[in-house]
Design a protein around this motif. Structure first.
Motif, PDB file in Angstrom:
ATOM      1  N   ARG A 784       0.988  -1.278   0.037  1.00 44.24           N
ATOM      2  CA  ARG A 784       0.045  -0.194  -0.015  1.00 44.24           C
ATOM      3  C   ARG A 784       0.964   1.275  -0.063  1.00 44.24           C
ATOM      4  N   ILE A 785       1.877   1.299   0.592  1.00 48.96           N
ATOM      5  CA  ILE A 785       2.731   2.573   0.918  1.00 48.96           C
ATOM      6  C   ILE A 785       3.429   2.688  -0.589  1.00 48.96           C
ATOM      7  N   LYS A 786       3.888   1.369  -1.114  1.00 49.14           N
ATOM      8  CA  LYS A 786       4.699   1.613  -2.346  1.00 49.14           C
ATOM      9  C   LYS A 786       3.819   1.977  -3.394  1.00 49.14           C
ATOM     10  N   SER A 787       2.391   1.536  -3.583  1.00 46.41           N
ATOM     11  CA  SER A 787       1.511   2.013  -4.429  1.00 46.41           C
ATOM     12  C   SER A 787       1.286   3.579  -4.163  1.00 46.41           C
ATOM     13  N   LEU A 788       1.225   4.163  -2.879  1.00 42.06           N
ATOM     14  CA  LEU A 788       1.040   5.593  -2.699  1.00 42.06           C
ATOM     15  C   LEU A 788       2.301   6.451  -3.281  1.00 42.06           C
ATOM     16  N   LYS A 789       3.404   5.758  -3.106  1.00 46.88           N
ATOM     17  CA  LYS A 789       4.650   6.553  -3.555  1.00 46.88           C
ATOM     18  C   LYS A 789       4.513   6.388  -5.150  1.00 46.88           C
ATOM     19  N   GLU A 790       4.164   5.483  -5.692  1.00 45.82           N
ATOM     20  CA  GLU A 790       3.904   5.562  -7.480  1.00 45.82           C
ATOM     21  C   GLU A 790       2.961   6.257  -7.601  1.00 45.82           C
ATOM     22  N   ASP A 791       1.860   6.502  -6.897  1.00 50.57           N
ATOM     23  CA  ASP A 791       0.975   7.580  -7.352  1.00 50.57           C
ATOM     24  C   ASP A 791       1.247   8.972  -7.266  1.00 50.57           C
ATOM     25  N   ASN A 792       2.103   9.025  -6.075  1.00 52.13           N
ATOM     26  CA  ASN A 792       2.975  10.464  -6.001  1.00 52.13           C
ATOM     27  C   ASN A 792       3.534  10.788  -7.142  1.00 52.13           C
ATOM     28  N   LYS A 793       4.395   9.910  -7.505  1.00 53.64           N
ATOM     29  CA  LYS A 793       5.371  10.282  -8.629  1.00 53.64           C
ATOM     30  C   LYS A 793       4.584  10.585  -9.890  1.00 53.64           C
ATOM     31  N   TYR A 794       3.697   9.984 -10.137  1.00 49.24           N
ATOM     32  CA  TYR A 794       2.780  10.282 -11.369  1.00 49.24           C
ATOM     33  C   TYR A 794       2.346  11.888 -11.241  1.00 49.24           C
ATOM     34  N   PHE A 795       1.695  12.186 -10.178  1.00 50.36           N
ATOM     35  CA  PHE A 795       1.067  13.472  -9.870  1.00 50.36           C
ATOM     36  C   PHE A 795       2.195  14.646  -9.749  1.00 50.36           C
ATOM     37  N   LYS A 796       3.342  13.951  -9.167  1.00 50.03           N
ATOM     38  CA  LYS A 796       4.453  14.969  -9.204  1.00 50.03           C
ATOM     39  C   LYS A 796       4.939  15.365 -10.465  1.00 50.03           C
ATOM     40  N   LYS A 797       4.954  14.477 -11.263  1.00 47.15           N
ATOM     41  CA  LYS A 797       5.186  14.726 -12.822  1.00 47.15           C
ATOM     42  C   LYS A 797       4.282  15.904 -13.551  1.00 47.15           C
ATOM     43  N   ILE A 798       3.433  15.675 -13.150  1.00 44.88           N
ATOM     44  CA  ILE A 798       1.987  16.380 -13.752  1.00 44.88           C
ATOM     45  C   ILE A 798       2.346  17.786 -13.379  1.00 44.88           C
ATOM     46  N   ILE A 799       2.584  18.008 -12.146  1.00 43.31           N
ATOM     47  CA  ILE A 799       2.984  19.326 -11.631  1.00 43.31           C
ATOM     48  C   ILE A 799       4.079  19.894 -12.174  1.00 43.31           C
ATOM     49  N   TYR A 800       5.263  19.167 -12.203  1.00 42.74           N
ATOM     50  CA  TYR A 800       6.574  19.539 -12.491  1.00 42.74           C
ATOM     51  C   TYR A 800       6.518  19.996 -14.171  1.00 42.74           C
ATOM     52  N   ASP A 801       5.295  19.223 -14.880  1.00 45.98           N
ATOM     53  CA  ASP A 801       5.170  19.556 -16.327  1.00 45.98           C
ATOM     54  C   ASP A 801       4.621  20.991 -16.416  1.00 45.98           C
ATOM     55  N   SER A 802       3.805  21.043 -15.144  1.00 42.71           N
ATOM     56  CA  SER A 802       3.073  22.023 -15.429  1.00 42.71           C
ATOM     57  C   SER A 802       3.996  23.593 -15.461  1.00 42.71           C
ATOM     58  N   TYR A 803       5.148  23.410 -14.823  1.00 46.78           N
ATOM     59  CA  TYR A 803       6.205  24.760 -14.829  1.00 46.78           C
ATOM     60  C   TYR A 803       6.483  25.063 -16.237  1.00 46.78           C
ATOM     61  N   GLU A 804       6.747  23.865 -16.945  1.00 49.24           N
ATOM     62  CA  GLU A 804       7.159  24.165 -18.437  1.00 49.24           C
ATOM     63  C   GLU A 804       5.919  24.647 -19.136  1.00 49.24           C
ATOM     64  N   LYS A 805       4.762  23.980 -19.076  1.00 45.75           N
ATOM     65  CA  LYS A 805       3.578  24.187 -19.848  1.00 45.75           C
ATOM     66  C   LYS A 805       3.158  25.797 -19.860  1.00 45.75           C
ATOM     67  N   PHE A 806       3.172  26.199 -18.605  1.00 45.98           N
ATOM     68  CA  PHE A 806       2.889  27.570 -18.227  1.00 45.98           C
ATOM     69  C   PHE A 806       3.875  28.660 -18.030  1.00 45.98           C
ATOM     70  N   LYS A 807       5.429  27.890 -18.270  1.00 43.63           N
ATOM     71  CA  LYS A 807       6.477  28.997 -18.306  1.00 43.63           C
ATOM     72  C   LYS A 807       6.707  29.635 -16.897  1.00 43.63           C
ATOM     73  N   VAL A 808       6.423  28.964 -15.865  1.00 44.32           N
ATOM     74  CA  VAL A 808       6.728  29.230 -14.488  1.00 44.32           C
ATOM     75  C   VAL A 808       8.256  28.814 -14.287  1.00 44.32           C
ATOM     76  N   PHE A 809       9.042  29.851 -13.711  1.00 46.66           N
ATOM     77  CA  PHE A 809      10.252  29.461 -13.137  1.00 46.66           C
ATOM     78  C   PHE A 809      10.229  28.630 -11.917  1.00 46.66           C
ATOM     79  N   ASN A 810      10.754  27.345 -11.741  1.00 46.16           N
ATOM     80  CA  ASN A 810      10.870  26.682 -10.489  1.00 46.16           C
ATOM     81  C   ASN A 810      11.975  27.156  -9.664  1.00 46.16           C
ATOM     82  N   LYS A 811      11.552  27.590  -8.551  1.00 44.32           N
ATOM     83  CA  LYS A 811      12.446  28.072  -7.428  1.00 44.32           C
ATOM     84  C   LYS A 811      13.301  27.152  -6.946  1.00 44.32           C
TER      85      LYS A 811
END
Length: 811
Positions: A784-811
């Motif tokens: 269950r914890i492993k599945s949670l971490k895998e889900d978190n990786k997927y949604f982290k990628k969505i957020i980090y891709d949004s930095y490039e999509k909306f041209k926001v500088f990641n501090k």
């Protein structure tokens, strides 16, 4: 310092299952934290309209919203379980401490009563020859008999008094540990709640009410005050009853040592730094002398008949340093080595150990540099430094070491530590016949590692005997001396008797771990014996070679499989086991490889004249072999102690069991006045004159129900109903908690912990089906914890891709 690191450094390892799972709670907040940071960066870099547009895009994502709500719900649910778990264990442990405190108070009254009834007329018994005893009249014989009887009674009283004193110190440690447990968990709950409030996104619904949830902790807010009162009262009783005529300051120093275990005083830091610089200068001097052509390893000027005397003292100091590094590692990883080794209220802290080591090592370096300068005859410097014959310099070092270890008086040079060593020597070689403790076998294991310095001590005795009495050097050829073979055979033979005694106590002799351990240890003793006999007969030399090969392979396999408990089936760490006392699995892999390599040198280091068999005559190689054996002993001690620590983790034991040596009379029982409640400011006064808490615990709610999921338990009892302050709460626990809860919560307050030495013994005792069920549940939890971490990786990628999509500088 991150709070997670702080939590790891300050938790009680034996109670780790009952701490707030701060890391898991942070994992549930990780996506919300990253998203909140992204929106903050957008707000700082974009216009207000752009910010609203980007925020709506992110929060209108169905997957993201579903993930955030699911994480919040799970966070609230788990935090609720964690807080209730902490509260339940706090009351559980608090009630146990209250019961122990009552019993200790009764023990004090019983001790006063025994002392009052004790005949104080004790006179030292005069020495009488046999013919003088025969001429005594009946009255004189009666008087001598009374003196003997009174002395026996007084000795028995003092023995019980010392046992009770140790129980008070152990109780003091338990109270302090519960104080630390409440403080750390309270801070963890406060920080995770603060983090949740900080990262929470408005517009998301939270099913649970965290404010009401954290208010539950107010149920235990009075316990720290009560624990402080109990702790102060315990300290006062220790000083009053056991140190009133001694030094009360010494008692307070013992008690404070439990509070400042990992803190280095400035004096110790300065002394250690001074020694480090001092050592560097002397090593630099030796290197310069070697560069100028002095101290040639093949020269007989330095490495002559005197060098083995220096070598023995050097190896003893290296062994002392190895023990210091072990203690430092155990302290760093919170390994409770004091429980396994049976230390009493006195134990040497790491700063104290390093202070003694720096002094002894500095003396050795000064003497050795003086010896090298004088033996190499380095011009006028050697003449100016000649104070005594340089051949006597190692003798001074031997005298200093032997006086430090065997100083007979109790006034200086760590007398309590020497007393513990004498107990261990007695228990290892004789006391095990009556009571065998695992620490005795651990202690006997240390002696073969000291075989080289013990032989050098024997050589030094012979060398200085002839030098002092006859004024000339004598080549002490001790190849045929029985003392040469004793360090490599006698400890193993005694260890074999340990296994015979353990088999006798268990009633099982054949095809058991003790049986195979007996054969393995006997094989190790044969290696040293055949090496000793191999000097006289070539046939024995061949047998020694074969024995050495078999012993090396057997010992390596036994170390990994049995002593370190590696290769556990279905382990989440490859080739290791599920429970690890040290943080990194890579550390275990490195230590296992190092142990495998050093095991080969172990066979050579305990075998007399092994170097001569290989055609090596350099005395430095013997020193090198001795150093390798010390390093192997460091690894062995480091991992064996961790294994014993893991066993204690599964029993919740943090200190040794309290002993109640004095008999309690019926008229001493505590009687309580009727009272609805009590507070710290007004404790109830029992008729006996002692303050007690046991029967003053008034319950305002129904008894608590604790669900136990045992990993190793005597029977599958899933529900225990006992008194508590809490509303019904369910706890899901792994480990050997079932019979411990039964024993502590039952009327009999003495823990019914089964006697065992290894986890393998535990597995043999209890139902394998229960163990497998607990392992399966733990496996599902990890998935269950492993599945949670895998889900978190997927949604982290969505957020980090949004930095490039909306041209926001990641501090």
């Amino acid at each position: 310092m991150k709070f997670t690191h702080y939590l790891i450094r300050h938790l009680i390892p034996e109670w780790i299952k009952f701490y707030v799972n701060f890391k898991l709670l942070k994992t549930y907040l990780s996506i919300m934290t990253i998203l909140k940071q992204f929106l903050l960066d957008v707000k700082q870099q974009k216009t207000k309209s752009e910010y609203k547009f980007i925020k709506s895009q992110m929060l209108n994502n169905p997957e993201m919203i579903k993930k955030l709500k699911q994480d919040i719900d799970n966070f609230t649910l788990i935090l609720d379980e964690e807080v209730q778990k902490v509260i339940a264990f706090t009351f559980f442990k608090y009630k146990d401490l209250v019961s122990k405190f009552d019993k200790l108070c009764l023990q004090l009254k019983a001790m006063d009563s025994d002392y009052f009834n004790l005949n104080k007329f004790i006179v030292s018994l005069p020495f009488l020859f046999p013919w003088q005893r025969m001429s005594l009249n009946r009255q004189e014989q009666r008087q001598i008999q009374l003196i003997k009887q009174n002395k026996t009674q007084m000795d028995n009283f003092v023995f019980k008094q010392n046992q009770l004193k140790e129980s008070f110190f152990r109780f003091y440690v338990e109270v302090q540990q519960l104080q630390s447990f409440i403080e750390v968990n309270g801070e963890a709950s406060r920080k995770i709640y603060k983090k949740f409030k900080k990262q929470f996104l408005r517009g998301l619904n939270c099913q649970g009410n965290l404010d009401k949830l954290l208010e539950k902790q107010k149920q235990i807010q009075e316990i720290p005050k009560k624990l402080k009162f109990i702790k102060d009262q315990t300290e006062s009783d220790i000083i009053k009853y056991f140190y009133q005529h001694d030094n009360p300051k010494k008692c307070r120093e013992f008690l404070r040592s439990y509070t400042h275990l990992n803190k280095f005083p400035l004096v110790n830091i300065f002394s250690f730094g001074f020694f480090a610089g001092f050592t560097f200068v002397f090593i630099l001097i030796l290197l310069v002398m070697r560069y100028d052509g002095y101290i040639d390893p093949n020269s007989d000027k330095v490495f002559n008949s005197v060098f083995p005397c220096f070598r023995g003292t050097a190896l003893f100091l290296i062994y002392y340093w190895i023990l210091a590094f072990d203690v430092a590692g155990w302290n760093y990883f919170n390994i409770n080595y004091k429980l396994f080794l049976g230390f009493n209220h006195h134990f040497s802290t790491l700063p104290q150990i390093l202070s003694r080591l720096t002094i002894l090592s500095s003396i050795f370096l000064v003497l050795f540099v003086l010896y090298c300068i004088q033996m190499e005859s380095i011009g006028k410097l050697a003449e100016d430094l000649i104070i005594i014959d340089p051949r006597y310099l190692p003798l001074f070092m031997w005298i200093i070491l032997l006086v430090y270890v065997f100083y007979p008086f109790k006034t200086m040079f760590n007398p309590e530590g020497r007393n513990w060593m004498y107990i261990m020597i007695y228990g290892s070689f004789w006391g095990y016949l009556f009571t065998l403790e695992p620490r005795f076998t651990f202690f006997i294991d240390q002696i073969p590692s000291l075989s080289t310095p013990i032989r050098d001590l024997n050589y030094s005795s012979c060398y200085y005997y002839h030098l002092i009495l006859y004024g000339q050097e004598y080549e002490c050829d001790l190849k045929n001396s029985i003392v040469t073979v004793l360090p490599s055979t006698l400890p193993f033979l005694v260890k074999c008797l340990h296994y015979v005694k353990r088999s006798y106590d268990r009633g099982q002799y054949y095809n058991t771990e003790d049986f195979w351990n007996f054969l393995k240890t006997l094989q190790a003793a044969q290696v040293g014996l055949f090496s000793f006999l191999g000097k006289q007969n070539h046939t024995y030399f061949i047998i020694w070679i074969l024995s050495a090969i078999v012993s090396t392979i057997w010992q390596n396999w036994w170390d990994l499989k049995k002593d370190f408990l590696f290769f556990e089936s279905n382990s989440k760490y490859k080739f290791l086991r599920n429970d690890l006392g040290y943080n990194s699995p890579n550390l275990y892999y490195g230590l296992a490889v190092g142990n495998f390599i050093l095991r080969t040198t172990w066979v050579l280091s305990i075998s007399p004249d092994a170097c001569n068999y290989l055609g090596i005559k350099n005395e430095l190689f013997v020193l090198l072999l001795g150093f390798f054996e010390m390093m192997r002993r460091f690894i062995n001690n480091f991992l064996k102690m961790e294994k014993e620590h893991i066993i204690n983790l599964r029993t919740l034991r943090t200190v040794q069991d309290l002993r109640m040596p004095f008999d309690i009379q019926s008229e001493m029982q505590v009687c309580y006045k009727d009272s609805p409640h009590w507070s710290v400011s007004s404790f109830q006064e029992p008729v006996s004159g002692f303050e007690s808490f046991e029967n003053d615990l008034v319950l305002d709610v129904q008894p608590n129900e604790i669900m136990i999921t045992p990993q190793h338990g005597p029977q599958n009892i899933s529900m225990l109903s006992r008194k508590s302050y809490l509303k019904p709460v369910q706890l899901s626990l792994d480990g050997d908690f079932q019979w411990l809860c039964q024993s502590i919560l039952s009327d009999n307050k003495q823990p019914m912990i089964p006697k065992r030495e290894t986890i393998h013994d535990l597995i043999k005792i209890y139902d394998q089906q229960i163990i497998e069920q607990a392992k399966q549940k733990e496996k599902l939890e990890l998935q269950r914890i492993k599945s949670l971490k895998e889900d978190n990786k997927y949604f982290k990628k969505i957020i980090y891709d949004s930095y490039e999509k909306f041209k926001v500088f990641n501090k």
